[in-house]
Motif scaffolding. Structure first.
Motif, PDB file in Angstrom:
ATOM      1  N   PHE A  62       0.825  -1.204   0.000  1.00  0.00           N
ATOM      2  CA  PHE A  62       0.000   0.000   0.000  1.00  0.00           C
ATOM      3  C   PHE A  62       0.863   1.259   0.000  1.00  0.00           C
ATOM      4  CE2 PHE A  62      -2.431   3.215   2.462  1.00  0.00           C
ATOM      5  CZ  PHE A  62      -3.492   3.376   1.595  1.00  0.00           C
ATOM      6  N   ASP A  63       1.884   1.270   0.841  1.00  0.00           N
ATOM      7  CA  ASP A  63       2.706   2.469   0.942  1.00  0.00           C
ATOM      8  C   ASP A  63       3.541   2.693  -0.322  1.00  0.00           C
ATOM      9  OD1 ASP A  63       1.611   3.057   3.339  1.00  0.00           O
ATOM     10  OD2 ASP A  63       3.295   2.380   4.557  1.00  0.00           O
ATOM     11  N   LEU A  64       3.813   1.625  -1.047  1.00  0.00           N
ATOM     12  CA  LEU A  64       4.577   1.772  -2.282  1.00  0.00           C
ATOM     13  C   LEU A  64       3.672   2.055  -3.481  1.00  0.00           C
ATOM     14  CD1 LEU A  64       6.968  -1.245  -1.715  1.00  0.00           C
ATOM     15  CD2 LEU A  64       7.704   1.135  -1.931  1.00  0.00           C
ATOM     16  N   ASP A  65       2.534   1.410  -3.508  1.00  0.00           N
ATOM     17  CA  ASP A  65       1.782   1.332  -4.766  1.00  0.00           C
ATOM     18  C   ASP A  65       0.319   1.754  -4.664  1.00  0.00           C
ATOM     19  OD1 ASP A  65       3.992   0.371  -6.146  1.00  0.00           O
ATOM     20  OD2 ASP A  65       3.584  -1.697  -5.599  1.00  0.00           O
ATOM     21  N   ALA A  66      -0.061   2.509  -3.616  1.00  0.00           N
ATOM     22  CA  ALA A  66      -1.479   2.870  -3.493  1.00  0.00           C
ATOM     23  C   ALA A  66      -1.978   3.558  -4.759  1.00  0.00           C
ATOM     24  CB  ALA A  66      -1.703   3.789  -2.299  1.00  0.00           C
ATOM     25  N   GLY A  67      -3.063   3.067  -5.304  1.00  0.00           N
ATOM     26  CA  GLY A  67      -3.652   3.686  -6.479  1.00  0.00           C
ATOM     27  C   GLY A  67      -3.139   3.108  -7.786  1.00  0.00           C
ATOM     28  N   ARG A  68      -2.054   2.347  -7.699  1.00  0.00           N
ATOM     29  CA  ARG A  68      -1.469   1.850  -8.956  1.00  0.00           C
ATOM     30  C   ARG A  68      -2.305   0.751  -9.575  1.00  0.00           C
ATOM     31  NH1 ARG A  68       5.091   1.363  -8.664  1.00  0.00           N
ATOM     32  NH2 ARG A  68       5.474   3.272  -9.815  1.00  0.00           N
ATOM     33  N   SER A  69      -2.857  -0.098  -8.764  1.00  0.00           N
ATOM     34  CA  SER A  69      -3.741  -1.104  -9.339  1.00  0.00           C
ATOM     35  C   SER A  69      -5.155  -0.753  -8.949  1.00  0.00           C
ATOM     36  CB  SER A  69      -3.375  -2.492  -8.837  1.00  0.00           C
ATOM     37  OG  SER A  69      -3.943  -2.717  -7.588  1.00  0.00           O
ATOM     38  N   LEU A  70      -5.968  -0.573  -9.952  1.00  0.00           N
ATOM     39  CA  LEU A  70      -7.301  -0.040  -9.708  1.00  0.00           C
ATOM     40  C   LEU A  70      -8.332  -1.137  -9.644  1.00  0.00           C
ATOM     41  CD1 LEU A  70      -6.842   2.687 -12.343  1.00  0.00           C
ATOM     42  CD2 LEU A  70      -6.797   3.025  -9.885  1.00  0.00           C
ATOM     43  N   LEU A  79      11.157   0.057  -0.287  1.00  0.00           N
ATOM     44  CA  LEU A  79      10.842   1.185   0.587  1.00  0.00           C
ATOM     45  C   LEU A  79      11.940   2.231   0.529  1.00  0.00           C
ATOM     46  CD1 LEU A  79       9.489   0.085   4.062  1.00  0.00           C
ATOM     47  CD2 LEU A  79       8.274   1.278   2.234  1.00  0.00           C
ATOM     48  N   ALA A  80      13.161   1.761   0.720  1.00  0.00           N
ATOM     49  CA  ALA A  80      14.286   2.683   0.756  1.00  0.00           C
ATOM     50  C   ALA A  80      14.526   3.314  -0.615  1.00  0.00           C
ATOM     51  CB  ALA A  80      15.534   1.955   1.234  1.00  0.00           C
ATOM     52  N   SER A  81      14.490   2.480  -1.652  1.00  0.00           N
ATOM     53  CA  SER A  81      14.854   3.020  -2.960  1.00  0.00           C
ATOM     54  C   SER A  81      13.752   3.899  -3.542  1.00  0.00           C
ATOM     55  CB  SER A  81      15.184   1.878  -3.920  1.00  0.00           C
ATOM     56  OG  SER A  81      14.069   1.040  -4.084  1.00  0.00           O
ATOM     57  N   GLU A  82      12.521   3.739  -3.060  1.00  0.00           N
ATOM     58  CA  GLU A  82      11.432   4.522  -3.636  1.00  0.00           C
ATOM     59  C   GLU A  82      10.848   5.529  -2.650  1.00  0.00           C
ATOM     60  OE1 GLU A  82       8.637   1.979  -5.732  1.00  0.00           O
ATOM     61  OE2 GLU A  82      10.269   0.615  -6.230  1.00  0.00           O
ATOM     62  N   GLY A  83      11.563   5.783  -1.587  1.00  0.00           N
ATOM     63  CA  GLY A  83      11.131   6.849  -0.688  1.00  0.00           C
ATOM     64  C   GLY A  83       9.914   6.525   0.157  1.00  0.00           C
ATOM     65  N   GLY A  84       9.721   5.253   0.473  1.00  0.00           N
ATOM     66  CA  GLY A  84       8.541   4.884   1.262  1.00  0.00           C
ATOM     67  C   GLY A  84       8.832   4.717   2.748  1.00  0.00           C
ATOM     68  N   THR A  85      10.110   4.778   3.095  1.00  0.00           N
ATOM     69  CA  THR A  85      10.494   4.470   4.480  1.00  0.00           C
ATOM     70  C   THR A  85       9.809   5.375   5.495  1.00  0.00           C
ATOM     71  OG1 THR A  85      12.628   3.803   3.627  1.00  0.00           O
ATOM     72  CG2 THR A  85      12.460   4.124   6.006  1.00  0.00           C
ATOM     73  N   ARG A  86       9.763   6.660   5.187  1.00  0.00           N
ATOM     74  CA  ARG A  86       9.268   7.615   6.158  1.00  0.00           C
ATOM     75  C   ARG A  86       7.825   7.294   6.565  1.00  0.00           C
ATOM     76  NH1 ARG A  86       8.340  13.885   5.925  1.00  0.00           N
ATOM     77  NH2 ARG A  86       8.040  13.586   3.702  1.00  0.00           N
ATOM     78  N   ILE A  87       6.955   7.144   5.591  1.00  0.00           N
ATOM     79  CA  ILE A  87       5.546   6.939   5.916  1.00  0.00           C
ATOM     80  C   ILE A  87       5.343   5.563   6.546  1.00  0.00           C
ATOM     81  CG2 ILE A  87       4.711   5.978   3.712  1.00  0.00           C
ATOM     82  CD1 ILE A  87       2.973   8.737   5.658  1.00  0.00           C
ATOM     83  N   TYR A  88       6.076   4.580   6.065  1.00  0.00           N
ATOM     84  CA  TYR A  88       5.893   3.232   6.587  1.00  0.00           C
ATOM     85  C   TYR A  88       6.395   3.127   8.026  1.00  0.00           C
ATOM     86  CZ  TYR A  88       6.126  -1.843   7.041  1.00  0.00           C
ATOM     87  OH  TYR A  88       5.964  -3.127   7.485  1.00  0.00           O
ATOM     88  N   GLU A  89       7.607   3.573   8.248  1.00  0.00           N
ATOM     89  CA  GLU A  89       8.203   3.401   9.573  1.00  0.00           C
ATOM     90  C   GLU A  89       7.634   4.350  10.611  1.00  0.00           C
ATOM     91  OE1 GLU A  89      10.023   1.120  10.675  1.00  0.00           O
ATOM     92  OE2 GLU A  89      10.700   0.137   8.829  1.00  0.00           O
ATOM     93  N   ARG A  90       7.294   5.557  10.170  1.00  0.00           N
ATOM     94  CA  ARG A  90       6.865   6.554  11.147  1.00  0.00           C
ATOM     95  C   ARG A  90       5.370   6.581  11.355  1.00  0.00           C
ATOM     96  NH1 ARG A  90      11.626   9.624  11.650  1.00  0.00           N
ATOM     97  NH2 ARG A  90      10.660  10.827  13.314  1.00  0.00           N
ATOM     98  N   ARG A  94      10.669 -10.036   1.011  1.00  0.00           N
ATOM     99  CA  ARG A  94      12.005  -9.897   0.439  1.00  0.00           C
ATOM    100  C   ARG A  94      11.986  -8.979  -0.774  1.00  0.00           C
ATOM    101  NH1 ARG A  94      16.506 -13.296   1.160  1.00  0.00           N
ATOM    102  NH2 ARG A  94      17.286 -12.523  -0.812  1.00  0.00           N
ATOM    103  N   HIS A  95      10.883  -9.013  -1.473  1.00  0.00           N
ATOM    104  CA  HIS A  95      10.788  -8.211  -2.684  1.00  0.00           C
ATOM    105  C   HIS A  95      10.419  -6.762  -2.379  1.00  0.00           C
ATOM    106  CE1 HIS A  95       9.947  -7.209  -6.821  1.00  0.00           C
ATOM    107  NE2 HIS A  95       8.777  -6.736  -6.442  1.00  0.00           N
ATOM    108  N   LEU A  96       9.450  -6.555  -1.504  1.00  0.00           N
ATOM    109  CA  LEU A  96       8.899  -5.219  -1.287  1.00  0.00           C
ATOM    110  C   LEU A  96       9.743  -4.385  -0.331  1.00  0.00           C
ATOM    111  CD1 LEU A  96       5.101  -6.122  -0.957  1.00  0.00           C
ATOM    112  CD2 LEU A  96       6.236  -5.014  -2.897  1.00  0.00           C
ATOM    113  N   ARG A  97      10.250  -5.022   0.690  1.00  0.00           N
ATOM    114  CA  ARG A  97      10.931  -4.271   1.744  1.00  0.00           C
ATOM    115  C   ARG A  97      12.064  -3.387   1.193  1.00  0.00           C
ATOM    116  NH1 ARG A  97      10.258  -2.906   7.384  1.00  0.00           N
ATOM    117  NH2 ARG A  97      11.827  -1.325   7.162  1.00  0.00           N
ATOM    118  N   PRO A  98      12.927  -3.920   0.316  1.00  0.00           N
ATOM    119  CA  PRO A  98      14.013  -3.067  -0.199  1.00  0.00           C
ATOM    120  C   PRO A  98      13.488  -1.894  -1.034  1.00  0.00           C
ATOM    121  CG  PRO A  98      14.412  -5.383  -0.729  1.00  0.00           C
ATOM    122  CD  PRO A  98      13.030  -5.302  -0.188  1.00  0.00           C
TER     123      PRO A  98
END
Length: 954
Positions: A466-474, A541-552, A535-539
């Motif tokens: 959700f934090d990476l791809d919200a709205g991408r699959s409709l 987060l960092a490369s696509e700027g999702g860490t902040r919303i997910y972790e915080r 294993r696929h999604l977690r990395p």
DNA sequence: TCGTTCACG
DNA sequence: GACGTACGTGAACGAG
């Protein structure tokens, strides 16, 4: 393969019927009906635009039905006998369809004695045999038989490779390949004809077998491999209605098989090469468009934007957002270090020793995917059936804990005692050193919490997605973040489906009744897939700027929301029952009156029947509306009728309100009381709304009535335990405050800072004066801004015409230029990057923001304007929720319970004596929730109330 | 299963 | 001048 040929075959006849029913009855300047023609023209336009894409057509032809008689009538005279004649105002449009086709300079094929389907089939096969790809533009299920890859033709050295045939439903914008066909029919395309023959088709008057519908037909073909197989197997079946029908209907089925078979070797009137597409000459097209008054298309043609023409060199197409929904970029590489999923590697753990070994392995692995299997979907009521674990790809097990117990098992299978197993697992599941991964792990947290296990720390693949791809699959259920979908998308793996294991409907069995080998394959696969997804999604987060919303924000929220769900809220059953009774009585009276006024009895709850009564029988004006051609009878319409002195309208409105309240609230809430806790436990979805809001289901406690007096009685049934009170704290005008801050509107910021009435201030700015009327208009406009304004929308709401509405919008922008800048820059960013962002970095994707479909695009634009504001609000209250319980704890208020969240409101239950102390903490936490990450330019004001019911707390 | 209606923020 | 109305949800119901 730039020289790959791609033939588009357009099923024109089928299309115009759909277009006719879907579009308003337009007429051209001469008064000829052209609605269906217009629909058809836009469809061709859309296809022509695909000329420019690598996937687009190199060849195209339109196929039309010539006459009503075909060779099938010679076999079966009743073929298509049920067809009603085409609607009167469609008849004159048939010849225009040919004109439209010619206007695009496209070949138009029709043959006597052959239906369009047969011509399409024959061309498709011929082209595929030559190695061309073929797209059939249609959604006709009969044509789905053709989908797939043609076999390589080894005997024909001239054409060594087979092409692919797929379908395109331009109305739904769907590509239909073999997977979609199989999804629809449950069998591969080549067996679709067998299924169709069994189920028949009432529209074409294909008899099929009486009593056999799509479900049974699919099952029979799946089980017996073919129609003949199923019919041959009938005598051996055990006695049943189905058996009789199969035996009796054999001939009809065989006849149906012939009727549904497409003729694939019809003589082809034109050579394929004649369908070659070049640039589409614009003069004939322009003539046609202007003749029929299709001026928007004409304008586009003249502007050269979207002028359909084939470019000579195919530029490497830049990634198109429109097609990206099922494969977000960068997601499709296989993961090199992961072996394919192999269910035979899964272990069923049936003894203590083996379980202890698994616990040890998991401790060492430090990362563990966990999935609980239960008897039902309600985490607060379901019984634990087993637990599966995964510590790596194909390293997964299932631990059955409550299987057998019914006579489906000869004897109860060997398994570790529930208590023993949980004792062994508890230290692992609670260990700070071991990360527990789940797909929607809130569910597992709640199930295990009921066994006194506090699962932590956790990660959740659903929320990562959700934090990476919200709205991408409709598409799809679960907002596109369900495990089956994620597995398909990221791992290219099709999971076992729950319904294949437990069945569906009345025949469904609880998971605890599933045999262990099957249960192990299913459950362990879920854990395995979850581990792989992580294993696929977690990395990413960092490369696509999702860490902040997910972790915080989102990850820390999981245990908090889980805890709120377990708390539940008390409702007064007697009060609800009393209301139900009252509502019933009043409704009965109303029903009688309504029937008397109408002069006949009818189902008031049926909009269709009501519409007929109001607008046909009683002759009120208010015309038909909506795409279904049905009369609309919604609140706005009924209120208008009431103003025109239609006494029935108010009665219906009142009846509707009571009916709604009774079925959705007073009845349903009583049924939702958990027998064990005596409270109502909703389930919040953390991925429910694309903007980042929560949603609430089973029951939805985020839409309990408040706006009307009668509805508020339902709120009065939400009560505290004895000696306690309910306390409601909500953010006042938070979305407008955020808009004022984010869009930089000095006047509004200042008004908020001073605590002024914000709508009055807006009225002052816009109209230079404040009274009830201007304030109310200003309020409407303020909300319109938050939702992405359109002059028509605003006009409708204000009851003025579009020009006046536009004038007000202009005035608003003039007074508050920051708003206009905000809207422009938001849209610009979304178009450029594909997503919007909240102040806390939450992304929402808008794949349709550059859609060529105007309605779709404008809808996306409005959503994109709203998302950062609504989403920031969601982020803020989520941050408050995460901090709330520790803050209360710190203040010695650990016994204050947080029960509900309603977007800008939190509801608590606490002893009356603690109200003052708790209010102070709650106000501080909510008011400062944005800090320190974000400093707003406006204060966040909190309104707090308390009382002996949720209603009284407001 | 889909469309309509209506409850909430 | 067309879209058929603002953004985000979920539940119940009738109809096919």
């Amino acid at each position: 393969m730039s020289d790959k040929q791609h033939l588009y075959l357009v099923d024109g006849s089928a299309y115009i019927f759909r277009a006719y029913h879907r579009l308003p009855p337009l007429t051209n300047p001469e008064g000829t009906p052209v609605g269906a023609v217009y629909g058809y023209t836009t469809m061709l336009w859309k296809l022509a635009e695909e000329l420019n894409t690598a996937e687009g057509p190199t060849h195209m032809a339109v196929i039309l039905d010539k006459a009503s008689h075909s060779f099938r009538n010679d076999i079966y005279e009743d073929y298509k006998a049920n067809r009603p004649p085409p609607p009167e105002d469609l008849v004159p449009q048939f010849p225009l369809i040919r004109d439209a086709t010619r206007a695009f300079s496209l070949p138009c094929i029709e043959e006597a004695g052959l239906e369009a389907d047969d011509i399409i089939a024959s061309y498709a096969r011929e082209a595929a045999r030559r190695g061309w790809d073929v797209t059939i533009v249609s959604s006709d299920k009969d044509l789905m038989q053709l989908v797939g890859t043609c076999d390589l033709n080894a005997e024909d050295p001239e054409f060594p490779g087979g092409g692919c045939i797929d379908m395109l439903d331009t109305m739904k914008n769907l590509r239909i390949g073999p997977a979609e066909v199989e999804e629809k029919f449950g069998v591969p395309p080549e067996k679709v004809g067998d299924v169709l023959a069994l189920m028949g088709d009432s529209v074409d008057n294909i008899p099929g077998i009486y009593g056999v519908g799509p479900k049974t037909a699919t099952k029979l073909i799946q089980e017996h491999g073919s129609l003949t197989g199923a019919l041959d197997a009938a005598p051996e079946m055990k006695k049943s209605k189905l058996k009789e029908r199969l035996l009796e209907g054999r001939e009809m089925a065989e006849l149906s098989r012939i009727l549904v078979t497409l003729k694939e070797d019809a003589p082809l009137p034109n050579a394929l090469s004649e369908f070659r597409l070049e640039a589409i000459p614009s003069e004939p097209l322009a003539d046609f468009l202007s003749l029929h008054g299709f001026s928007s298309l004409l304008k586009r043609l003249e502007a050269g934007t979207g002028s359909p023409s084939r470019k000579t060199d195919l530029n490497p197409a830049k990634p198109q957002n429109e097609g990206a929904e099922d494969s977000p970029e960068g997601n499709s590489q296989p993961l090199p270090d992961m072996p394919a999923i192999d269910r035979s590697t899964y272990e069923c753990v049936q003894d203590e020793k083996r379980l202890a070994e698994w616990v040890e392995l998991a401790q060492a692995a430090r990362v563990l995917a966990v999935d609980t299997e239960t008897s039902a979907l309600d985490a607060m009521a379901a019984e634990l059936a087993g637990i599966s674990l995964a510590i790596g790809p194909n390293q997964a097990c299932y631990i059955p804990l409550a299987h057998g117990g019914s006579d489906m098992f000869a004897e109860r299978p060997q398994q570790v005692a529930l208590k023993t197993a949980l004792e062994l697992l508890k230290p692992l599941l609670e260990s700070e050193a071991v990360l527990k991964i789940g797909q929607n792990i809130k569910y597992d947290i709640n199930v295990l919490a009921r066994h006194d296990i506090a699962v932590a720390p956790v990660d959740d693949t659903m929320i990562l997605s959700f934090d990476l791809d919200a709205g991408r699959s409709l598409d799809g259920i679960g907002g596109g973040h369900g495990m089956d979908e994620l597995s398909e998308r990221h791992l290219g793996h099709t999971t076992m489906k729950f319904k294949d294991v437990c069945g569906t409907g009345k025949k469904a069995i609880p998971f605890g009744e599933v045999q262990l080998d099957k249960a192990t394959e299913y459950a362990a696969e879920d854990a395995d897939v979850t581990w792989r997804l992580w294993r696929h999604l977690r990395p990413r987060l960092a490369s696509e700027g999702g860490t902040r919303i997910y972790e915080r924000v989102d990850r820390p929220l999981i245990p908090v929301v889980a805890h709120m769900e377990r708390e539940g809220i008390k409702v007064d059953r007697d009060q609800l029952a009393r209301l139900s009774g009252e509502f019933s009585e009043t409704m009965a009276g109303l029903e009688k009156t309504i029937h008397e006024i109408a002069g006949e009895e009818f189902t008031i709850g049926s909009p269709k029947q009501l519409g007929t009564i109001l607008f046909e029988k009683m002759g009120y004006k208010g015309g038909r509306k909506g795409k279904s051609g049905q009369y609309s009878t919604d609140q706005a319409i009924l209120e208008r009728l009431a103003e025109q002195d239609a006494p029935i309208a108010n009665k219906v409105l009142e009846w509707r309100q009571l009916s709604k309240l009774k079925s959705t609230y007073t009845d349903a809430l009583q049924a939702a009381i958990n027998p064990k806790t005596g409270r109502v436990h909703t389930s919040y979805s953390l991925v429910g709304a694309q903007t980042g809001r929560l949603s609430s289901t089973d029951p939805n406690l985020q839409n309990i009535p408040i706006r009307t007096e009668i509805g508020r009685q339902i709120r009065q049934a939400f009560v505290p335990e004895k000696g306690q009170v309910l306390l409601a704290a909500d953010y006042s005008q938070i979305e407008l405050r955020l808009a004022a801050s984010m869009a930089d509107v000095p006047q509004l910021r200042e008004a908020f800072a001073k605590g002024e009435d914000i709508h009055a201030r807006t009225a002052e700015e816009l109209f230079g004066m404040v009274d009830r009327d201007t304030r109310s208009r200003a309020k409407t406009i303020n909300f319109a801004i938050l939702y992405g304004i359109s002059r028509w929308g605003l006009a409708g709401r204000l009851g003025v015409d579009a020009d006046e509405a536009q004038a007000m919008i202009d005035r608003y922008f003039e007074r508050f230029p920051g708003i206009q800048r905000y809207i422009a820059s938001t849209l610009e960013t979304v178009r450029e990057r594909g997503y919007s962002e909240t102040l806390f970095g939450r992304k929402t994707w808008f794949p349709r923001i550059e859609s060529k479909n105007q309605t779709e695009r404008q809808g996306s634009e409005r959503a994109a304007i709203n998302a950062p504001i609504q989403g920031t609000c969601a982020d803020i209250i989520k941050r408050a929720m995460v901090r709330m319980l520790p803050a209360l704890e710190n203040a010695g208020l650990g016994h204050v319970r947080m029960l509900l969240q309603v977007h800008d409101e939190l509801v608590f239950e606490l002893p009356e004596d603690d109200v003052a102390a708790a209010s102070a903490v709650i106000e501080k936490v909510m008011g400062e929730a944005a800090l320190p990450a974000v400093t707003l330019d406006v204060p966040l004001a909190i309104e707090i109330g308390h009382g002996a019911s949720w209603d009284a707390a407001h």
